[in-house]
Design an enzyme around this catalytic site. Structure first.
Site, PDB file in Angstrom:
ATOM      1  N   LYS A  17       5.598  -3.559  -1.260  1.00 13.82           N
ATOM      2  CA  LYS A  17       5.635  -4.991  -1.002  1.00 13.82           C
ATOM      3  C   LYS A  17       5.299  -5.774  -2.266  1.00 13.82           C
ATOM      4  O   LYS A  17       4.468  -5.360  -3.066  1.00 13.82           O
ATOM      5  CB  LYS A  17       4.633  -5.352   0.106  1.00 13.82           C
ATOM      6  CG  LYS A  17       5.076  -4.885   1.491  1.00 13.82           C
ATOM      7  CD  LYS A  17       4.125  -5.390   2.559  1.00 13.82           C
ATOM      8  CE  LYS A  17       4.604  -5.012   3.953  1.00 13.82           C
ATOM      9  NZ  LYS A  17       3.687  -5.500   5.003  1.00 13.82           N
TER      10      LYS A  17
ATOM     11  N   HIS B 253       7.005   4.164  11.345  1.00  9.40           N
ATOM     12  CA  HIS B 253       5.625   3.702  11.246  1.00  9.40           C
ATOM     13  C   HIS B 253       4.663   4.643  11.959  1.00  9.40           C
ATOM     14  O   HIS B 253       3.488   4.708  11.607  1.00  9.40           O
ATOM     15  CB  HIS B 253       5.518   2.285  11.824  1.00  9.40           C
ATOM     16  CG  HIS B 253       4.719   1.367  10.958  1.00  9.40           C
ATOM     17  ND1 HIS B 253       5.019   1.134   9.633  1.00  9.40           N
ATOM     18  CD2 HIS B 253       3.611   0.634  11.218  1.00  9.40           C
ATOM     19  CE1 HIS B 253       4.136   0.294   9.127  1.00  9.40           C
ATOM     20  NE2 HIS B 253       3.266  -0.021  10.061  1.00  9.40           N
TER      21      HIS B 253
ATOM     22  N   TYR C 119      -8.006   2.000  10.371  1.00 11.63           N
ATOM     23  CA  TYR C 119      -8.010   3.441  10.591  1.00 11.63           C
ATOM     24  C   TYR C 119      -9.426   4.001  10.713  1.00 11.63           C
ATOM     25  O   TYR C 119      -9.599   5.120  11.174  1.00 11.63           O
ATOM     26  CB  TYR C 119      -7.263   4.146   9.460  1.00 11.63           C
ATOM     27  CG  TYR C 119      -5.804   3.788   9.438  1.00 11.63           C
ATOM     28  CD1 TYR C 119      -4.915   4.297  10.377  1.00 11.63           C
ATOM     29  CD2 TYR C 119      -5.309   2.902   8.494  1.00 11.63           C
ATOM     30  CE1 TYR C 119      -3.591   3.948  10.382  1.00 11.63           C
ATOM     31  CE2 TYR C 119      -3.973   2.549   8.485  1.00 11.63           C
ATOM     32  CZ  TYR C 119      -3.111   3.071   9.434  1.00 11.63           C
ATOM     33  OH  TYR C 119      -1.800   2.708   9.434  1.00 11.63           O
TER      34      TYR C 119
END
Length: 299
Positions: free
Chosen positions: A171, A239, A274
């Protein structure tokens, strides 16, 4: 509702549709939320003379009614847009909804695939070009935690086989180098043997049977197909493998910074979701291993 207020509501609806170009669904939701809010205002207060304290009272009422944080956020979005419209129209000098906020929504934890299921998914057999290509794609997703767009954009020169690395454009056009595991390198090498037989349009690493760069949609469809053929209990998509990569890495290493770098996250807070998954894993280990936890379970 006073005629003047009704007139501005009609203008607001037109403004949302024509100038803001919002979807009909969004406009319909906004109009519904404004109506809902106006019905809860004190007597003598309408949508043209409402104050911040009035909206705060309505927000509290909706919260007590049991509206979810998501629904409250939609309502707030509607009244804030209404306030901005009235401000723009010169009806008011300050947006009374500005600064109001709904209770925080609980972020859903990303669901990962367990290690055994990953192994089963990647155990696909066949030496036809499409199977070899798809296996290389899934091995690379799980090996390096790439985003879909990152993998689809890879060229032949992106993979450094001797160094077991892949150069990725993430990105914001930020480049990073990510390690690639042995299984993924072997799968990619096997796919390249097939790719050499295909007349390709460019240097794309993953191509169709006609030599065109593989699209995002095609990658998603092929992965979903393999998930079904391998009889996995959840839908398989890019994903999902990225989440699984991150979760399994964190469970093994507990190095959040390293996982952040591997995933290409700008902020550590993005990676920290996470840690919740990791804590769930550690809690299970604790329950199964700790003597006092085991005693509690035995009762």
């Amino acid at each position: 509702m006073p005629p003047q207020c009704q007139s501005y509501l009609q203008q607001f609806e037109t403004y949302m549709q024509s100038e803001r170009q919002l979807s009909a669904h969004t406009v319909r939701n906004y109009m519904y939320e404004l109506q809902r809010g106006s019905e809860l205002l004190p007597e003598g207060v309408d949508l043209l003379n409402v104050g911040r304290e009035h909206w705060q009272q309505v927000l509290a009422k909706l919260h007590r009614k049991g509206l979810s944080p998501r629904s409250l956020s939609l309502w707030l979005s509607a009244i804030k847009q209404w306030g901005e419209f009235l401000l723009r129209s010169g009806v008011i000098e300050l947006n009374p909804a500005k600064g109001l906020s709904a209770p925080k929504q609980a972020k859903p934890l990303p669901k990962n695939i367990d290690v055994d299921s990953i192994s089963h998914l990647l155990s696909i057999e066949g030496n036809d070009p499409l199977t070899m290509r798809d296996k290389a794609i899934m091995e690379l997703f799980y090996s390096s935690g790439l985003r879909l767009a990152e993998l689809a954009a890879l060229d032949l020169s992106s993979v450094q086989y001797d160094q077991h690395e892949v150069r990725v454009l993430g990105k914001g056009n930020k480049e990073r180098i990510v390690p690639v595991g042995r299984y993924a390198i072997e799968a990619i090498s096997a796919w390249l043997e097939c790719r050499r037989q295909i007349p390709c349009e460019d240097n794309a690493l993953f191509v169709t049977e006609k030599g065109k760069r593989l699209s995002h949609r095609s990658i998603q469809a092929r992965m979903s197909k393999w998930g079904q053929e391998q009889a996995l209990s959840m839908r398989v998509h890019p994903h999902k493998l990225r989440h699984s990569f991150a979760t399994h890495m964190l469970e093994s290493s507990a190095d959040l910074r390293a996982v952040q770098e591997l995933l290409g996250h700008e902020n550590l807070s993005t990676t920290q979701i996470y840690t919740s998954l990791d804590f769930q894993h550690l809690a299970k280990v604790y329950d199964n291993a700790h003597p006092r936890a085991k005693k509690q379970q035995d009762k």
